[in-house]
Write a protein that holds these residues in place. Structure first.
Motif, PDB file in Angstrom:
ATOM      1  N   ASN A  49       0.751  -1.301  -0.121  1.00 41.16           N
ATOM      2  CA  ASN A  49       0.055   0.118  -0.119  1.00 41.16           C
ATOM      3  C   ASN A  49       0.960   1.253  -0.098  1.00 41.16           C
ATOM      4  OD1 ASN A  49      -2.327  -1.526  -0.282  1.00 41.16           O
ATOM      5  ND2 ASN A  49      -2.749  -1.395   2.210  1.00 41.16           N
ATOM      6  N   ILE A  50       2.028   1.292   0.695  1.00 40.99           N
ATOM      7  CA  ILE A  50       2.766   2.493   0.576  1.00 40.99           C
ATOM      8  C   ILE A  50       3.643   2.637  -0.574  1.00 40.99           C
ATOM      9  CG2 ILE A  50       4.788   3.548   1.742  1.00 40.99           C
ATOM     10  CD1 ILE A  50       3.765   2.699   4.342  1.00 40.99           C
ATOM     11  N   ILE A  51       4.010   1.407  -1.085  1.00 40.64           N
ATOM     12  CA  ILE A  51       4.686   1.474  -2.614  1.00 40.64           C
ATOM     13  C   ILE A  51       3.701   1.980  -3.466  1.00 40.64           C
ATOM     14  CG2 ILE A  51       5.420   0.120  -4.618  1.00 40.64           C
ATOM     15  CD1 ILE A  51       6.774  -1.920  -2.311  1.00 40.64           C
ATOM     16  N   GLY A  52       2.578   1.370  -3.403  1.00 41.55           N
ATOM     17  CA  GLY A  52       1.498   1.877  -4.418  1.00 41.55           C
ATOM     18  C   GLY A  52       0.915   3.412  -4.296  1.00 41.55           C
ATOM     19  N   CYS A  53       1.092   4.202  -3.355  1.00 41.98           N
ATOM     20  CA  CYS A  53       0.816   5.383  -2.966  1.00 41.98           C
ATOM     21  C   CYS A  53      -0.688   5.245  -2.350  1.00 41.98           C
ATOM     22  CB  CYS A  53       0.877   6.387  -4.014  1.00 41.98           C
ATOM     23  SG  CYS A  53       2.577   6.759  -4.399  1.00 41.98           S
ATOM     24  N   LEU A  54      -1.426   4.155  -2.069  1.00 49.40           N
ATOM     25  CA  LEU A  54      -2.451   4.030  -1.335  1.00 49.40           C
ATOM     26  C   LEU A  54      -2.451   4.617   0.119  1.00 49.40           C
ATOM     27  CD1 LEU A  54      -3.265   0.370  -2.896  1.00 49.40           C
ATOM     28  CD2 LEU A  54      -4.686   2.700  -3.243  1.00 49.40           C
ATOM     29  N   ALA A  76      -1.844  14.975  -6.266  1.00 42.17           N
ATOM     30  CA  ALA A  76      -0.635  14.391  -7.002  1.00 42.17           C
ATOM     31  C   ALA A  76      -0.160  13.147  -7.006  1.00 42.17           C
ATOM     32  CB  ALA A  76       0.633  15.386  -6.745  1.00 42.17           C
ATOM     33  N   LYS A  77      -0.582  12.691  -5.599  1.00 43.68           N
ATOM     34  CA  LYS A  77      -0.359  11.257  -5.197  1.00 43.68           C
ATOM     35  C   LYS A  77      -1.500  10.463  -6.234  1.00 43.68           C
ATOM     36  CE  LYS A  77       1.686  10.390  -0.905  1.00 43.68           C
ATOM     37  NZ  LYS A  77       1.262   9.616   0.521  1.00 43.68           N
ATOM     38  N   ALA A  78      -2.528  10.707  -6.056  1.00 44.85           N
ATOM     39  CA  ALA A  78      -3.479   9.968  -6.871  1.00 44.85           C
ATOM     40  C   ALA A  78      -3.199   9.926  -8.251  1.00 44.85           C
ATOM     41  CB  ALA A  78      -4.983  10.733  -6.754  1.00 44.85           C
ATOM     42  N   ARG A  79      -2.675  10.827  -9.054  1.00 46.89           N
ATOM     43  CA  ARG A  79      -2.327  10.761 -10.304  1.00 46.89           C
ATOM     44  C   ARG A  79      -1.136  10.028 -10.371  1.00 46.89           C
ATOM     45  NH1 ARG A  79      -3.274  12.471 -14.900  1.00 46.89           N
ATOM     46  NH2 ARG A  79      -4.968  13.953 -14.235  1.00 46.89           N
ATOM     47  N   LEU A  80      -0.192   9.852  -9.707  1.00 45.99           N
ATOM     48  CA  LEU A  80       1.172   9.267  -9.519  1.00 45.99           C
ATOM     49  C   LEU A  80       0.493   7.680  -9.396  1.00 45.99           C
ATOM     50  CD1 LEU A  80       4.076   9.872  -9.570  1.00 45.99           C
ATOM     51  CD2 LEU A  80       3.995   9.405  -7.129  1.00 45.99           C
ATOM     52  N   ARG A  81      -0.272   7.513  -8.448  1.00 45.08           N
ATOM     53  CA  ARG A  81      -0.944   5.976  -8.294  1.00 45.08           C
ATOM     54  C   ARG A  81      -1.380   5.648  -9.776  1.00 45.08           C
ATOM     55  NH1 ARG A  81      -3.790   7.088  -3.746  1.00 45.08           N
ATOM     56  NH2 ARG A  81      -5.674   7.286  -4.799  1.00 45.08           N
ATOM     57  N   ASN A  82      -2.176   6.228 -10.208  1.00 50.00           N
ATOM     58  CA  ASN A  82      -2.915   5.840 -11.350  1.00 50.00           C
ATOM     59  C   ASN A  82      -1.873   5.633 -12.828  1.00 50.00           C
ATOM     60  OD1 ASN A  82      -5.777   5.673 -10.331  1.00 50.00           O
ATOM     61  ND2 ASN A  82      -5.771   7.678 -10.364  1.00 50.00           N
ATOM     62  N   GLU A  83      -0.967   6.531 -12.784  1.00 49.67           N
ATOM     63  CA  GLU A  83      -0.336   6.536 -13.875  1.00 49.67           C
ATOM     64  C   GLU A  83       1.079   5.482 -13.619  1.00 49.67           C
ATOM     65  OE1 GLU A  83       1.070  10.351 -14.741  1.00 49.67           O
ATOM     66  OE2 GLU A  83      -0.875  10.768 -15.812  1.00 49.67           O
ATOM     67  N   MET A  84       1.364   5.034 -12.600  1.00 50.53           N
ATOM     68  CA  MET A  84       2.626   4.391 -12.270  1.00 50.53           C
ATOM     69  C   MET A  84       2.146   2.919 -11.692  1.00 50.53           C
ATOM     70  SD  MET A  84       5.511   5.829 -12.453  1.00 50.53           S
ATOM     71  CE  MET A  84       6.618   5.016 -11.241  1.00 50.53           C
ATOM     72  N   PHE A  85       1.044   2.937 -11.132  1.00 51.04           N
ATOM     73  CA  PHE A  85       0.941   1.354 -10.639  1.00 51.04           C
ATOM     74  C   PHE A  85      -0.163   0.760 -11.031  1.00 51.04           C
ATOM     75  CE2 PHE A  85       3.062   4.065  -7.570  1.00 51.04           C
ATOM     76  CZ  PHE A  85       4.200   3.364  -7.154  1.00 51.04           C
ATOM     77  N   GLY A  86      -0.155  -0.755 -11.228  1.00 52.20           N
ATOM     78  CA  GLY A  86      -1.447  -1.304 -11.585  1.00 52.20           C
ATOM     79  C   GLY A  86      -1.530  -2.309 -10.064  1.00 52.20           C
TER      80      GLY A  86
END
Ligand SMILES: Nc1ncnc2c1ncn2[C@@H]1O[C@H](COP(=O)(O)OP(=O)(O)O)[C@@H](O)[C@H]1O
Ligand SMILES: [Mg+2]
Length: 237
Positions: A49-54, A76-86
């Motif tokens: 969860n921390i790696i994934g910015c959740l 900014a975190k939400a955007r990063l989460r959606n662009e960087m992580f699945g």
């Protein structure tokens, strides 16, 4: 690409606090399938969860492509989460009243991708998972292995660099689980993704390139595996 430096996560208020992560330092690399094992409550999900910015760390530094994540605001975190992580979960987490195609398209709504590309992109990742023919079915019409492939397709739709999977084979029989790990390994080997898989299953872990073992919020072992490695499941699960 991803670097955690002495990350600590404490839940709750004094005096009832739980230290879920205790000074975890870790780098994740492209092209690497990393398995995470450890007893229940050892901090595996908190780490993902921390790696994934959740979730945010209580202390420590988290660098993602050179940027310090701790300093970012929620948007900014939400955007990063959606662009960087699945994300891939044990229970698949598909929406039952939506078709496979619609499920896979969901993350596109939170991306910068133009709307007209949503459907072709979703079909492309379904194709990649070998289930394009199931696009108009509903989740309850699919086997567990097929549902997990849909979930992986959904995780891939925004072209993330990192796939985070929390016990993705936990609801599958061992042969199907093996297929799903093979799919995840291919994403690391052929597409350069960093893939992190939390698992209780030694067979799953032994397919990984690297094995992290956790205990009481700490990484107690971090080893590269070779193709002949045998990983034993922890007895305390
Ligand atoms: N939201 C939360 N609030 C309070 N405690 C939590 C929360 N999430 C996890 N914990 C605690 O943190 C510890 C680590 O949990 P978790 O990361 O879920 O472990 P694992 O995935 O290895 O089973 C456990 O003691 C758990 O009870
Ligand atoms: Mg967990």
């Amino acid at each position: 690409m991803i670097e955690l430096i002495s990350i600590t996560k404490v839940y709750g208020q004094e005096p009832n606090t739980v230290t879920a992560l205790d000074r975890v330092t870790l780098k994740l690399n492209p092209n690497e399938l990393t398995a995470v094992m450890g007893p229940s409550g050892s901090g595996k999900t908190t780490l993902l969860n921390i790696i994934g910015c959740l979730d945010s760390a209580t202390a420590g530094e988290y660098h993602l492509d050179g940027e310090n994540v701790a300093g970012l605001d929620l948007k900014a975190k939400a955007r990063l989460r959606n662009e960087m992580f699945g994300f891939v979960f044990q229970a698949f987490n598909l929406l039952p009243d939506k078709t496979v195609l619609d499920n896979v398209m969901i993350p596109s709504r939170y991306s910068r991708r133009p709307r007209k590309e949503w459907k072709p992109k979703a079909m492309a990742v379904l194709e990649q998972m070998g289930i394009a023919d199931l696009a108009l079915r509903y989740p309850d019409q699919l086997s567990g292995g097929q549902q997990q492939r849909v979930a992986i397709a959904r995780a891939l739709v925004n072209d993330p660099k990192v796939i985070l999977a929390d016990e993705p084979t936990g609801n599958l029989d061992s042969a199907t689980g093996r297929e799903i790990v093979d799919v995840l390994k291919t994403l690391a080997d052929k597409q350069g993704k960093a893939v992190v898989v939390v698992t209780h299953d030694g067979m799953v872990a032994s397919q990984a390139h690297r094995l992290l073992q956790m205990m009481d919020g700490r990484i107690i072992d971090d080893s590269m595996l070779d193709s002949s490695s045998v990983v034993f499941s922890h007895p305390n699960f």
